[in-house]
Design an enzyme around this catalytic site. Structure first.
Site, PDB file in Angstrom:
ATOM      1  N   ASP A   1       2.051 -13.813  -0.799  1.00 29.35           N
ATOM      2  CA  ASP A   1       2.053 -12.822  -1.601  1.00 29.35           C
ATOM      3  C   ASP A   1       2.444 -12.933  -2.946  1.00 29.35           C
ATOM      4  OD1 ASP A   1       1.259 -10.646   0.093  1.00 29.35           O
ATOM      5  OD2 ASP A   1       3.281  -9.902   0.738  1.00 29.35           O
TER       6      ASP A   1
ATOM      7  N   ASP B   1       5.932 -10.950   1.315  1.00 28.87           N
ATOM      8  CA  ASP B   1       7.237 -10.719   0.520  1.00 28.87           C
ATOM      9  C   ASP B   1       8.138  -9.994   1.475  1.00 28.87           C
ATOM     10  OD1 ASP B   1       5.948  -8.356   0.855  1.00 28.87           O
ATOM     11  OD2 ASP B   1       5.946  -7.916  -1.616  1.00 28.87           O
TER      12      ASP B   1
ATOM     13  N   GLU C   1      -2.603  -1.324   5.756  1.00 27.86           N
ATOM     14  CA  GLU C   1      -1.172  -1.166   6.324  1.00 27.86           C
ATOM     15  C   GLU C   1      -0.999   0.372   6.546  1.00 27.86           C
ATOM     16  OE1 GLU C   1       1.993  -3.047   4.633  1.00 27.86           O
ATOM     17  OE2 GLU C   1       3.286  -2.017   5.907  1.00 27.86           O
TER      18      GLU C   1
ATOM     19  N   GLU D   1      -0.744  -6.122  -3.765  1.00 22.56           N
ATOM     20  CA  GLU D   1      -0.900  -4.739  -3.568  1.00 22.56           C
ATOM     21  C   GLU D   1      -1.539  -3.797  -4.499  1.00 22.56           C
ATOM     22  OE1 GLU D   1       2.875  -3.421  -1.955  1.00 22.56           O
ATOM     23  OE2 GLU D   1       3.231  -4.854  -0.618  1.00 22.56           O
TER      24      GLU D   1
ATOM     25  N   LYS E   1      -2.214 -12.402  -1.897  1.00 20.67           N
ATOM     26  CA  LYS E   1      -2.313 -11.084  -1.629  1.00 20.67           C
ATOM     27  C   LYS E   1      -1.593 -10.220  -2.657  1.00 20.67           C
ATOM     28  CE  LYS E   1      -0.338  -9.503   2.118  1.00 20.67           C
ATOM     29  NZ  LYS E   1       0.781  -8.385   1.841  1.00 20.67           N
TER      30      LYS E   1
HETATM   31  O1  KIV Z   1       4.833  -9.210   3.319  1.00 21.55           O
HETATM   32  C1  KIV Z   1       4.175  -8.919   4.400  1.00 21.55           C
HETATM   33  O2  KIV Z   1       4.874  -9.579   5.158  1.00 21.55           O
HETATM   34  C2  KIV Z   1       3.076  -7.967   4.659  1.00 21.55           C
HETATM   35  C3  KIV Z   1       2.870  -7.428   6.063  1.00 21.55           C
HETATM   36  C4  KIV Z   1       1.935  -6.162   5.950  1.00 21.55           C
HETATM   37  C5  KIV Z   1       2.310  -8.458   6.875  1.00 21.55           C
HETATM   38  O3  KIV Z   1       2.278  -7.789   3.750  1.00 21.55           O
END
Ligand code: KIV
Length: 279
Positions: free
Chosen positions: A98, A59, A197, A130, A128
């Site tokens: 993401d 993202d 991260e 968070e 992915k």
């Molecule tokens: O959104 C992104 O590019 C990430 C970075 C930490 C690589 O999650």
């Protein structure tokens, strides 16, 4: 970590394209995993040709390609648009996308619905997300539904409004332990990898040793199973001083600006187009 030398396997690189199980094998064989972000077809093609293992449509597309101040405004429609253009540029690399802010937090149904869009419309092979242990039940349901999930712990940029900025995490022992437990909870729920991260290198190395799934670090030291860098950072496109975790492998921003200046000058003084460029 090296694997059992008596086990005969097809080397990961000899396969047609990389899969999430290939990434796990890489960890077992002690082969480091190379990840880079990309947001469009030409950059995806170049990353793929260069032999990168995983292309992440992060993202960060919001900051690097769309001009937002942070990743919070990025929508699912924007992600799908960019993911599908990256899809068309890849043959070898795994496509990871993401889930943007506001598309998974309210529960597993929402997380599955959003992931299905990234996979069906965008062509992503994994998503992915968070967050830590509080997402474990969603990750479990997503995994049961056939969605490979990569967790993202440590600095979680979608929480920038809560954190008051993009700050390193896990420096205090209590916070470090919480991050480790979050990573373990996500793995237990079925996550196929964990992105770490902006955490201390020693903490990242410990988490990497504790997990059977691969870790991918950014600002997390050399002890991770792989590394990710943001395309624009790695190529030196944004102006100004980069973050400490960034290594610039080229100064592409300067090359582009200089080429455009020369073009503008040649148009203005009539040097371009020459006879060679004319019919
Ligand atoms: O959104 C992104 O590019 C990430 C970075 C930490 C690589 O999650």
């Amino acid at each position: 970590m090296a694997g059992d030398p008596n086990t005969i396997r097809t080397p990961v690189r000899a396969r047609e394209h990389i899969t999430v199980t290939g990434l796990r094998e890489k960890k077992e064989l002690g082969e480091r995993i190379v990840v880079v972000t990309a947001y469009d077809y030409p950059s995806a093609r170049l990353a793929d040709k260069a032999g990168v293992d995983v292309v992440l449509v992060g993202d960060t597309v919001g900051i690097m390609a769309l001009g937002y101040d942070n990743t919070v405004p990025v929508t699912l429609d924007e992600m799908v648009h960019h993911v599908s253009s990256v899809r068309r540029g890849l043959k070898w690399a795994l496509l990871l996308a993401d889930l943007p802010f506001g598309t998974y937090e309210s529960g597993s149904d929402e997380a599955i619905r959003s992931s299905v869009r990234l996979m069906k419309e965008g062509g992503a092979q994994a998503v992915k997300i968070e967050g830590g242990a509080w997402l474990a039940s969603s990750v479990q349901r997503m995994t049961n539904a056939g969605i490979p999930v990569v967790g993202h712990v440590g600095l979680m940029p979608q929480s920038v409004n809560l954190l008051g900025g993009h700050k390193a995490q896990g420096r205090e022992p209590e916070q470090a332990e919480r991050i480790r437990e979050d990573a373990l909870a996500l793995e237990a729920a079925g996550a196929v990898g964990i992105l770490l991260e902006a955490i201390p290198a020693a903490l990242a190395a410990r988490i990497t040793a504790d997990l059977t799934v691969p870790t991918i670090g950014i600002g997390a030291g050399v002890g991770c199973d792989g590394q990710v860098q943001v395309w624009h950072d790695l190529l030196g496109i944004p102006p100004g001083k980069p973050y400490r975790h960034v290594k610039r492998y080229a100064a592409v921003g300067e090359v582009i600006e200089s080429a455009l200046r020369t073009y503008a000058e040649e148009v203005r003084n009539g040097v371009f187009p020459s006879e060679e460029n004319s019919l």
